[in-house]
Motif scaffolding. Sequence first.
Motif, PDB file in Angstrom:
ATOM      1  N   LEU B  19       0.862  -1.194   0.000  1.00  0.00           N
ATOM      2  CA  LEU B  19       0.000   0.000   0.000  1.00  0.00           C
ATOM      3  C   LEU B  19       0.889   1.232   0.000  1.00  0.00           C
ATOM      4  O   LEU B  19       1.590   1.515   0.979  1.00  0.00           O
ATOM      5  N   ARG B  23      -2.154   2.896   4.040  1.00  0.00           N
ATOM      6  CA  ARG B  23      -3.564   3.243   4.263  1.00  0.00           C
ATOM      7  C   ARG B  23      -4.101   2.477   5.464  1.00  0.00           C
ATOM      8  O   ARG B  23      -3.586   1.395   5.785  1.00  0.00           O
ATOM      9  N   SER B  27      -9.771   2.748   4.814  1.00  0.00           N
ATOM     10  CA  SER B  27      -9.510   3.431   3.546  1.00  0.00           C
ATOM     11  C   SER B  27      -9.177   2.409   2.440  1.00  0.00           C
ATOM     12  O   SER B  27      -9.591   2.559   1.292  1.00  0.00           O
ATOM     13  N   THR B  28      -8.439   1.355   2.811  1.00  0.00           N
ATOM     14  CA  THR B  28      -8.085   0.314   1.826  1.00  0.00           C
ATOM     15  C   THR B  28      -9.340  -0.373   1.297  1.00  0.00           C
ATOM     16  O   THR B  28      -9.531  -0.503   0.083  1.00  0.00           O
ATOM     17  N   ARG B  31     -11.490   1.595  -1.027  1.00  0.00           N
ATOM     18  CA  ARG B  31     -10.973   1.637  -2.413  1.00  0.00           C
ATOM     19  C   ARG B  31     -11.331   0.363  -3.188  1.00  0.00           C
ATOM     20  O   ARG B  31     -11.333   0.347  -4.424  1.00  0.00           O
ATOM     21  N   VAL B  73      -5.255  -6.173   5.955  1.00  0.00           N
ATOM     22  CA  VAL B  73      -4.265  -5.083   5.921  1.00  0.00           C
ATOM     23  C   VAL B  73      -3.283  -5.324   7.064  1.00  0.00           C
ATOM     24  O   VAL B  73      -3.694  -5.428   8.223  1.00  0.00           O
ATOM     25  N   SER B  80       3.265  -1.225   4.616  1.00  0.00           N
ATOM     26  CA  SER B  80       1.843  -1.481   4.804  1.00  0.00           C
ATOM     27  C   SER B  80       1.390  -2.318   3.612  1.00  0.00           C
ATOM     28  O   SER B  80       1.621  -1.944   2.459  1.00  0.00           O
ATOM     29  N   LEU B  82      -1.546  -5.186   1.725  1.00  0.00           N
ATOM     30  CA  LEU B  82      -2.832  -5.881   1.691  1.00  0.00           C
ATOM     31  C   LEU B  82      -2.498  -7.330   1.361  1.00  0.00           C
ATOM     32  O   LEU B  82      -2.025  -7.637   0.256  1.00  0.00           O
ATOM     33  N   LEU B 211      -5.906   0.193  -5.493  1.00  0.00           N
ATOM     34  CA  LEU B 211      -5.365   0.702  -4.240  1.00  0.00           C
ATOM     35  C   LEU B 211      -4.351   1.819  -4.420  1.00  0.00           C
ATOM     36  O   LEU B 211      -4.250   2.709  -3.575  1.00  0.00           O
ATOM     37  N   ASN B 212      -3.577   1.762  -5.484  1.00  0.00           N
ATOM     38  CA  ASN B 212      -2.455   2.688  -5.585  1.00  0.00           C
ATOM     39  C   ASN B 212      -2.594   3.757  -6.655  1.00  0.00           C
ATOM     40  O   ASN B 212      -1.638   4.471  -6.933  1.00  0.00           O
TER      41      ASN B 212
END
Lengths: 330, 232
Positions: B19, B23, B27-28, B31, B73, B80, B82, B211-212
């Motif tokens: 991440l 995040r 928030s992850t 998204r 996460v 960080s 996922l 995510l990015n």
Amino acid sequence: MAGVRVGNRIIGADAPVTVGWENIPKVEGGPVKRFIFTYFQPFVLFSLIAFWYYAPNSLAVATTAIIIGISFRVLLIGIELINPRHKSWQLTWKELCTDLFYVGLGYTVLRMVDVYIGDGAIIGAIQGAYDWDKFSWFTGLPLLVQALMISLIFDFGQYWMHRGMHNWYPLWLTHAPHHYITQLNINKGAVGNPVELFLIGLGIGGFFDFLPRAALLAGTLGLAIGTYQHINVRFNTPKWWRFLFNTTEHHSVHHSQDFEASRSNYGSTWIIFDRLFGTCIDGEAEKLGMEGGRRMQISETMVYPFTEGYKTTKEWVQRRLRRPGNAQTA
Amino acid sequence: MLKLPFIDWIWTTRGYVVLDPPRSPASTFARLDPLLKTSGTEYEVDGNTLTYRKENPAAQDRLATFTKGTLKVVEEKGQSRLRYRLTSPALLLVFLAPLLFLAFAQATIVISELERPTEAEKAAAKAKKEKDAEKDKEPQQLNVIDQMLGAPAPETLEEKKQREKQEGEEEEEGTHSPKAAYVFAGIFAALFCFGRWLEPWLVRKRFRKALNQSAEPELTDRGQEPEAQFHS
């Protein structure tokens, strides 16, 4: 949704359907791309006809037809991946596997069953029972006339079988799973309950005696025209082609989520029988399927005619038993 | 799905997406909404873990192949991440499909064996064929139009006899041929290998994209990623 009046019918009242060739988008892109996607279909058709017409006897055999058929389908899958007509119909790995499973069934189990109860077996039995020779005068006709006749006779049968499937409930039960497809791709023609695939393959061509080359030419009409029924590629198809032949546009209307639109364009290779019998709608649709686009899984497709038939029969019997007259008698 | 550690690679994919920027779980997962807010999908979030399940997803659902999954996460090696573990009944079925087609091939062989004619039946059939062949006439000439256009003439009786002799030798194997079933077993084996590589790659790409990406992904009215919108 207001829909569009076509003859006595309102098309597109339940789901969006574009009616009329003038409203169909054209191929977008540079001149080379537009040229290719305008002339690809007629070029392939006439090239294949010329090949089968002039190929030496050693080449004009079923094996060559199978090789050409498979290669052509692989080429079309490639074109679908590179240049899809609708992104919402994009071929995915899972869809490809699903479609090929049905294609595999057709080449294995169905082919085996066909040996015993297919049209060839039925026609052979009739001919044997009545000592009935084939109509051999056909072989004296020009090759292309023979090929056209084979194609038209088969398609005429398919038209009525298909129309019957949409109008007679027992036949509809077998055909309904095919209408749960939510996108068109090359192999989607094979998707459906095996009983339907068997029924739609029945023909009366076996009663006639044709030259093998004429049969191969007729097969090429099916390949180079009929294959485009289920294709996710946009072509600038010529007007004469759209008038004579079934196209992906016609067939997308047939598979549309709009009920009235789905009761049109029953032909397989030819659309002229629909024009003759008043069931043709020139147009296209993107949202396909039944029940708002629910995708039917293989397990359900295999049993649908039987489970649904049982359910309907049970409901009918229960309704009959619940009738007021019956209640009084009881 | 069953927990079978040595063979679950067939239907399972595991991996992680870094991440960047880091995040929070909320928030992850927000998204990832466009991938999960589709018809037939149920999901629940428990702290840093999201579990989803898709019931008969649409053909264009971006996670159609992986119908169950757990996303977590975590903080690992100063990053960080996922972490995900996704399972796919579709991959398992395609892995098993060659066995089904091999079974069809075996059935074909068994039926052919059962129907193999006895020596007496073979002799009778041969005699009938020879008798029929005597009645055969040379094929009539092509129509004059075809002759003018130069189409090859139909094969003569002699050519037909030779071809049938050759075909007859091939048909000796039986009434039905298992060839098609073997071909489809091979096709599905190849499809499995391809899908086992492609689908995990695609899902990782979709997670990374969701995510990015710098901008927040826009939700369409169908609840799909912008790239999955309907347009021609």
